[in-house]
Design an enzyme around this catalytic site. Sequence first.
Site, mmCIF file in Angstrom:
data_model
loop_
_atom_site.group_PDB
_atom_site.id
_atom_site.type_symbol
_atom_site.label_atom_id
_atom_site.label_comp_id
_atom_site.label_asym_id
_atom_site.label_seq_id
_atom_site.Cartn_x
_atom_site.Cartn_y
_atom_site.Cartn_z
ATOM 1 C CB CYS A 161 35.627 29.343 2.199
ATOM 2 S SG CYS A 161 34.301 30.269 2.968
ATOM 3 C CD GLU B 231 28.437 25.466 3.617
ATOM 4 O OE1 GLU B 231 29.040 26.033 2.672
ATOM 5 O OE2 GLU B 231 27.196 25.434 3.711
HETATM 6 P P1 NAD Z 1 40.748 21.077 7.073
HETATM 7 O O1 NAD Z 1 39.972 20.293 6.076
HETATM 8 O O2 NAD Z 1 42.184 20.780 7.238
HETATM 9 O O3 NAD Z 1 40.077 20.903 8.533
HETATM 10 C C1 NAD Z 1 38.747 21.276 8.785
HETATM 11 C C2 NAD Z 1 38.209 20.523 9.984
HETATM 12 O O4 NAD Z 1 37.975 19.143 9.625
HETATM 13 C C3 NAD Z 1 39.138 20.466 11.197
HETATM 14 O O5 NAD Z 1 38.365 20.645 12.353
HETATM 15 C C4 NAD Z 1 39.726 19.063 11.123
HETATM 16 O O6 NAD Z 1 40.147 18.569 12.365
HETATM 17 C C5 NAD Z 1 38.541 18.281 10.593
HETATM 18 N N1 NAD Z 1 38.836 17.024 9.891
HETATM 19 C C6 NAD Z 1 39.824 16.777 9.017
HETATM 20 N N2 NAD Z 1 39.713 15.532 8.520
HETATM 21 C C7 NAD Z 1 38.617 14.980 9.094
HETATM 22 C C8 NAD Z 1 37.974 13.700 9.000
HETATM 23 N N3 NAD Z 1 38.429 12.743 8.207
HETATM 24 N N4 NAD Z 1 36.857 13.495 9.727
HETATM 25 C C9 NAD Z 1 36.365 14.459 10.527
HETATM 26 N N5 NAD Z 1 36.937 15.690 10.670
HETATM 27 C C10 NAD Z 1 38.050 15.932 9.959
HETATM 28 O O7 NAD Z 1 40.511 22.619 6.687
HETATM 29 P P2 NAD Z 1 41.255 23.932 7.242
HETATM 30 O O8 NAD Z 1 42.651 23.981 6.740
HETATM 31 O O9 NAD Z 1 41.010 24.091 8.702
HETATM 32 O O10 NAD Z 1 40.406 25.079 6.521
HETATM 33 C C11 NAD Z 1 40.653 25.580 5.229
HETATM 34 C C12 NAD Z 1 39.688 24.991 4.227
HETATM 35 O O11 NAD Z 1 38.338 25.185 4.656
HETATM 36 C C13 NAD Z 1 39.764 25.681 2.871
HETATM 37 O O12 NAD Z 1 39.685 24.710 1.863
HETATM 38 C C14 NAD Z 1 38.542 26.581 2.855
HETATM 39 O O13 NAD Z 1 38.072 26.930 1.556
HETATM 40 C C15 NAD Z 1 37.562 25.749 3.598
HETATM 41 N N6 NAD Z 1 36.479 26.546 4.170
HETATM 42 C C16 NAD Z 1 35.247 26.454 3.593
HETATM 43 C C17 NAD Z 1 34.209 27.235 4.076
HETATM 44 C C18 NAD Z 1 32.846 27.175 3.432
HETATM 45 O O14 NAD Z 1 31.902 27.633 4.056
HETATM 46 N N7 NAD Z 1 32.702 26.641 2.232
HETATM 47 C C19 NAD Z 1 34.424 28.088 5.171
HETATM 48 C C20 NAD Z 1 35.690 28.147 5.750
HETATM 49 C C21 NAD Z 1 36.716 27.368 5.232
#
Ligand code: NAD
Length: 501
Positions: free
Chosen positions: A288, A254
């Site tokens: 998001c 997501e």
């Molecule tokens: P992020 O990608 O920085 O982090 C998200 C999560 O992924 C964190 O828990 C982080 O520790 C983990 N992570 C990062 N790299 C990883 C890896 N290589 N392996 C495993 N885990 C890893 O995102 P953020 O800044 O926390 O959130 C904002 C983003 O999330 C925006 O792009 C937003 O659109 C998206 N988002 C999408 C949805 C959806 O349902 N489509 C919902 C909420 C947020």
Amino acid sequence: MNFQQMLVQCGFSEAELNAGNLVINSPIDGSEIARIAETPLEDVRAAIAAAKQAFRQWRLVPAPRRGELVRLWGEELRAAKADIGRVISIEVGKIVEEGLGEVQEAIDICDLAVGQSRQLFGKTIVSERPGHRIMEQYHPLGPVAIITAFNFPSAVFAWNAANALICGDPIILKSSEKSPLSGLATIKALFRAIERFGDDAPKGLAQVVFGTEPQGRALVESPDIALVSATGSTRMGRAVGPAVAARFGRRILELGGNNGMVVTPHADLDMALRAILFGAVGTAGQRCTTLRRIIVHSSVKDELLKKVIGAYESLKIGNPLESGTLVGPLIDEDSYRMFADALERARAEGGKLLTGGERVHADSFPDAFYVSPAIIEMPGQKECVRQECFAPLLYVLTYDGDIDEAIEIHNDVPQGLSSCIFSDNMREVEAFISMSGSDCGMVNVNIGPSGAEIGGAFGGEKETGGDRETGSDAWKNYMRRTTNTVNYSSELPLAQGINFG
Ligand code: NAD
């Protein structure tokens, strides 16, 4: 009372809040509110082993009984709604209403999952052979890792966990390093439910690990994690998707959105205005599904923009805990830099700033990052518009022709999460939701792109990941399907009429 004292009132112990080195700051004033202990990687591996063991027992518990656990979780969440909502406000900076709304979403998915636990059905299919029957069954899948983004730390965890638990799967939560307390408060409600539920719930059924990318990677790369449900940026998805695929695991991704609204000459502009406000500035543009692009017909552009700019200029920006505030802070300084850089790039690409775009309250909150939501009119869908800026920055694009032109512009971005049209014209509306219309996972009519209900399947196409969670048939992602052909005759005919000796 400082934030840490408020968190103690919301159910945390001081020891929990001062357990390690992972510093958590409140975006409200930038102050430190906790130091969480990162989970060592060997403990993450131990958690996976415990989940694997728990699966052996949990998969045998009848699904409606599994649903009973989720019902109890819903009760615990109802009782703790105000506290968890407050934790979300303190940790993520959501206004009080939105913090409470997020917990309500967690409660709603529990209610849905309880009913769903009696509806984990497959199909019966006619056989081409006499005396045969074909059927499908859905069986529990295995441990599910839930990796969440900072902005929906409670609801997105619950969306996944409620479905996984009724489907017979143990869960391991890894919250965003920016908002682990909200996830912790939510899973603690589940721990209380497990205690009330009794011995049917094995040890290791629900676990939480804390940390950053390494802890996430340990879950993603483990062959014992049957499903990785990861919510976050497209950058994260680009790492997680191939890593899960490399071991033939299952994933729900997501990822980021770039959500648009088409406003046609037949739109009710007052309705569009209200949807734009909630969609573009709610959660300070950090959803998001936040509205990031308006594609408006030139004949109604000036009238719409006059209304929208007027409304933007009266927004109350500030402390999200104060009543009347509609726009809270950005999560951190990086987020502010991203906002400022995006504004600069948009200007360089010919954008005209119509309102906002300033850092505000820097005097009263020097360590926090509040901004006035920005609207930028662009001379076309330039490179900056094609990227997600996770902040309250709304691009305005104009079209002159018919609905097909608007759809063409709308779809010409790499992301495909949520979309909407404002129009009272049946032909325009049907075109937008048709097979040649919006290419997003969610396509709304006369309602904004954000604030989805949990009853529908949630997710998007293209760089958003292509997967679905929450309602509709999303539960199937948490189960494995078997096709069973049953022969109740005394003959052994082969399919396709093959005669074998
Ligand atoms: P992020 O990608 O920085 O982090 C998200 C999560 O992924 C964190 O828990 C982080 O520790 C983990 N992570 C990062 N790299 C990883 C890896 N290589 N392996 C495993 N885990 C890893 O995102 P953020 O800044 O926390 O959130 C904002 C983003 O999330 C925006 O792009 C937003 O659109 C998206 N988002 C999408 C949805 C959806 O349902 N489509 C919902 C909420 C947020």
